[in-house]
Design a protein around this motif. Sequence first.
Motif, PDB file in Angstrom:
ATOM      1  N   ARG A  98       0.819  -1.206   0.000  1.00  0.00           N
ATOM      2  CA  ARG A  98       0.000   0.000   0.000  1.00  0.00           C
ATOM      3  C   ARG A  98       0.859   1.264   0.000  1.00  0.00           C
ATOM      4  O   ARG A  98       0.492   2.280  -0.595  1.00  0.00           O
ATOM      5  N   LEU A  99       2.019   1.199   0.656  1.00  0.00           N
ATOM      6  CA  LEU A  99       2.943   2.335   0.668  1.00  0.00           C
ATOM      7  C   LEU A  99       3.800   2.405  -0.597  1.00  0.00           C
ATOM      8  O   LEU A  99       4.538   3.373  -0.795  1.00  0.00           O
ATOM      9  N   GLY A 100       3.732   1.378  -1.418  1.00  0.00           N
ATOM     10  CA  GLY A 100       4.585   1.332  -2.596  1.00  0.00           C
ATOM     11  C   GLY A 100       6.025   1.003  -2.254  1.00  0.00           C
ATOM     12  O   GLY A 100       6.947   1.361  -2.994  1.00  0.00           O
ATOM     13  N   LEU A 101       6.229   0.299  -1.121  1.00  0.00           N
ATOM     14  CA  LEU A 101       7.581   0.009  -0.643  1.00  0.00           C
ATOM     15  C   LEU A 101       7.846  -1.494  -0.536  1.00  0.00           C
ATOM     16  O   LEU A 101       8.770  -1.906   0.155  1.00  0.00           O
ATOM     17  N   MET A 102       7.040  -2.296  -1.218  1.00  0.00           N
ATOM     18  CA  MET A 102       7.277  -3.738  -1.203  1.00  0.00           C
ATOM     19  C   MET A 102       8.535  -4.046  -2.003  1.00  0.00           C
ATOM     20  O   MET A 102       8.617  -3.762  -3.197  1.00  0.00           O
ATOM     21  N   PRO A 103       9.565  -4.629  -1.353  1.00  0.00           N
ATOM     22  CA  PRO A 103      10.825  -4.845  -2.077  1.00  0.00           C
ATOM     23  C   PRO A 103      10.780  -6.073  -2.985  1.00  0.00           C
ATOM     24  O   PRO A 103       9.972  -6.986  -2.792  1.00  0.00           O
ATOM     25  N   THR A 104      11.659  -6.064  -3.956  1.00  0.00           N
ATOM     26  CA  THR A 104      11.956  -7.251  -4.748  1.00  0.00           C
ATOM     27  C   THR A 104      13.330  -7.734  -4.298  1.00  0.00           C
ATOM     28  O   THR A 104      14.349  -7.182  -4.720  1.00  0.00           O
ATOM     29  N   PRO A 105      13.374  -8.714  -3.389  1.00  0.00           N
ATOM     30  CA  PRO A 105      14.657  -9.079  -2.764  1.00  0.00           C
ATOM     31  C   PRO A 105      15.703  -9.524  -3.778  1.00  0.00           C
ATOM     32  O   PRO A 105      15.427 -10.379  -4.633  1.00  0.00           O
ATOM     33  N   TRP A 106      16.884  -8.937  -3.676  1.00  0.00           N
ATOM     34  CA  TRP A 106      17.997  -9.325  -4.533  1.00  0.00           C
ATOM     35  C   TRP A 106      19.289  -9.057  -3.770  1.00  0.00           C
ATOM     36  O   TRP A 106      19.589  -7.904  -3.472  1.00  0.00           O
ATOM     37  N   PRO A 107      20.037 -10.094  -3.418  1.00  0.00           N
ATOM     38  CA  PRO A 107      21.258  -9.876  -2.620  1.00  0.00           C
ATOM     39  C   PRO A 107      22.235  -8.930  -3.325  1.00  0.00           C
ATOM     40  O   PRO A 107      22.515  -9.089  -4.511  1.00  0.00           O
ATOM     41  N   ASN A 108      22.704  -7.939  -2.589  1.00  0.00           N
ATOM     42  CA  ASN A 108      23.680  -6.988  -3.143  1.00  0.00           C
ATOM     43  C   ASN A 108      24.501  -6.434  -1.981  1.00  0.00           C
ATOM     44  O   ASN A 108      24.237  -5.344  -1.489  1.00  0.00           O
ATOM     45  N   PHE A 109      25.473  -7.213  -1.545  1.00  0.00           N
ATOM     46  CA  PHE A 109      26.297  -6.787  -0.412  1.00  0.00           C
ATOM     47  C   PHE A 109      27.222  -5.629  -0.775  1.00  0.00           C
ATOM     48  O   PHE A 109      27.814  -5.020   0.109  1.00  0.00           O
ATOM     49  N   ALA A 110      27.326  -5.309  -2.079  1.00  0.00           N
ATOM     50  CA  ALA A 110      28.171  -4.193  -2.507  1.00  0.00           C
ATOM     51  C   ALA A 110      27.416  -2.861  -2.497  1.00  0.00           C
ATOM     52  O   ALA A 110      28.031  -1.810  -2.689  1.00  0.00           O
ATOM     53  N   HIS A 111      26.102  -2.892  -2.284  1.00  0.00           N
ATOM     54  CA  HIS A 111      25.314  -1.659  -2.250  1.00  0.00           C
ATOM     55  C   HIS A 111      25.802  -0.754  -1.114  1.00  0.00           C
ATOM     56  O   HIS A 111      26.063  -1.220   0.003  1.00  0.00           O
ATOM     57  N   GLU A 112      25.889   0.530  -1.384  1.00  0.00           N
ATOM     58  CA  GLU A 112      26.419   1.477  -0.389  1.00  0.00           C
ATOM     59  C   GLU A 112      25.641   1.424   0.921  1.00  0.00           C
ATOM     60  O   GLU A 112      26.227   1.431   2.015  1.00  0.00           O
ATOM     61  N   GLY A 113      24.319   1.360   0.827  1.00  0.00           N
ATOM     62  CA  GLY A 113      23.509   1.315   2.037  1.00  0.00           C
ATOM     63  C   GLY A 113      23.689   0.019   2.810  1.00  0.00           C
ATOM     64  O   GLY A 113      23.749   0.021   4.042  1.00  0.00           O
ATOM     65  N   VAL A 114      23.781  -1.109   2.094  1.00  0.00           N
ATOM     66  CA  VAL A 114      23.984  -2.403   2.745  1.00  0.00           C
ATOM     67  C   VAL A 114      25.325  -2.430   3.459  1.00  0.00           C
ATOM     68  O   VAL A 114      25.434  -2.918   4.598  1.00  0.00           O
ATOM     69  N   LYS A 115      26.362  -1.900   2.822  1.00  0.00           N
ATOM     70  CA  LYS A 115      27.683  -1.877   3.454  1.00  0.00           C
ATOM     71  C   LYS A 115      27.666  -1.022   4.721  1.00  0.00           C
ATOM     72  O   LYS A 115      28.268  -1.406   5.736  1.00  0.00           O
ATOM     73  N   ARG A 116      26.963   0.087   4.678  1.00  0.00           N
ATOM     74  CA  ARG A 116      26.863   0.926   5.886  1.00  0.00           C
ATOM     75  C   ARG A 116      26.107   0.205   7.000  1.00  0.00           C
ATOM     76  O   ARG A 116      26.493   0.270   8.172  1.00  0.00           O
ATOM     77  N   ILE A 117      25.029  -0.477   6.633  1.00  0.00           N
ATOM     78  CA  ILE A 117      24.237  -1.205   7.632  1.00  0.00           C
ATOM     79  C   ILE A 117      25.070  -2.317   8.263  1.00  0.00           C
ATOM     80  O   ILE A 117      25.069  -2.495   9.486  1.00  0.00           O
ATOM     81  N   LEU A 118      25.795  -3.068   7.437  1.00  0.00           N
ATOM     82  CA  LEU A 118      26.637  -4.142   7.963  1.00  0.00           C
ATOM     83  C   LEU A 118      27.731  -3.580   8.869  1.00  0.00           C
ATOM     84  O   LEU A 118      28.064  -4.172   9.905  1.00  0.00           O
TER      85      LEU A 118
END
Length: 529
Positions: A229-249
């Motif tokens: 409903r919020l338009g935020l349903m993700p399409t999961p795809w592993p990407n450990f190189a993503h800038e945001g993922v690296k910051r979260i890790l």
Amino acid sequence: MTSTTPPNQPSSETIAPPGRGLMRSGLVVSVMTMLSRVMGLVRDVVVATLLGASDGADAFFVAFKIPNFLRRLFAEGAFNQAFVPVLSEYSSKRSKQEIRELLNAVAGSLTALLALITALAMLCAPWLIWVFAPGFGSDPEKLAMTADMLRLTFPYLLLISLTAFSGSVLNTWNRFAVPAFTPVLLNLSLIGAAIFLTPLMDEPAMALAWGVMIAGVAQLAFQVPFLMRLGLMPTPWPNFAHEGVKRILKLMAPALFGVSVSQINLLLDTVLASLLTAGSVSWLYYSDRLVELPLGVFGIAIGTVILPALSRRHAEQSQDHFAAMLDWALRVVLLLGLPAALALAVLAEPLLITLFHYGAMTDTDIQMAAMSLRAYAFGLVAFMLIKVLAPGFFARQDTKTPVKVGIIAMVANMVFNLVLIWPLAHAGLALATALSAFLNAGLLGYLLHKQGVLVFQPGWGRYAVQLLGGSALMTAGLYAVSPEWQTWLAFNLWQRVGWVAGLVGLGGALYFIWLAALGLRPRHFKMQG
């Protein structure tokens, strides 16, 4: 289409969450959490009636505690505290496309990592039981039963972590009610499994393990429509190189020892309790469940609503508002946590009798659980303070300071455990957890104040008089009116429920009448997120 707006400037395509009053949001979470906790107590009444403090109960509690502990450590602990600040920054400064790319990468990476961990844990179930409950090793049958249950309960970690991911997104967009209601589905699943699956099982406790698995699927499925409903349903795809993922890790690594230290301490209690008299694990569990009610309704609720709000204020460099929010959170936690802790201590046996003294639960079980309940109640305020002080670091993406504090608190808890377990047995373990929580909260508060982040607003002296006076009046009233605990044993269910309701009403009335008489009003707790 990818936005060309610089990352440090708001984009015209940004879907930033609207502001909302923190007290209103906190009340929404509190009400939903109260419903969840009440259903949790109903669940525990059913379990206590069915299993009491038997070997089957001990086995299930350990098999459920392992993924549940990791859930709090990873999903609601390290992951949530690392993910929400980064997502809040994206929601304030990045485009819709960038936000969706972050969500896709995080959902995919989280799924891949936890699927691997889950598969390994299921293969190594007996060895995990040795680690988490070494006392079970002397009973091969009990060890094997617990390992079988763990293979059913451990996939819950993957499912509930994805649920926590969804809930973090909803919370960041100020949709607090849905994530707060979701835990009700766990309790309903376990109650249903206890009632309908137990007759089908050779070991009744095994039905509860199946209930955990069912709950994980139901909780994740429940949140999907709201993300869509919020338009935020993700399409999961592993990407450990993503800038945001690296910051979260990067933020997650030290955060594992931050806000989740109290959960690590509770796990240490279970490990040592498994070496004590049979039933010790269950006594700690039943007393911990009662402490979890006010902790979830008040402490975790306030911590939940202030983390995204603090993260946004930090991204906007609104430091005065940031400090005022922390001060507000401390006042609200003390307003509700102090009387709750005292009421649990005064009414320990009556509450336990009302909830659990049925079926296989004995008088001795009540006395033993009451000892650990009072010890946990002593630390309730500290548990709550940790929940609202730790976000003061995580919202600023500082996870190194809490890890240092967490290590100190864990070492202290181990020392307290070794000192107190001999004279006080299982109650000593609960008291050690409470003492280490005070150390943890004290150090967090001191460091926030030293850094100039926690700035105490005017009026704390008067506020202390109001709270302490009201708490003293409430405690005296409960002591004067409540019958001796042995009398409660003769009451039927409705008499017990009636007495508890009356005592809670009396205590609340005395406390809030005192506060009102000294000039405290609801408007004093308004705070815009």
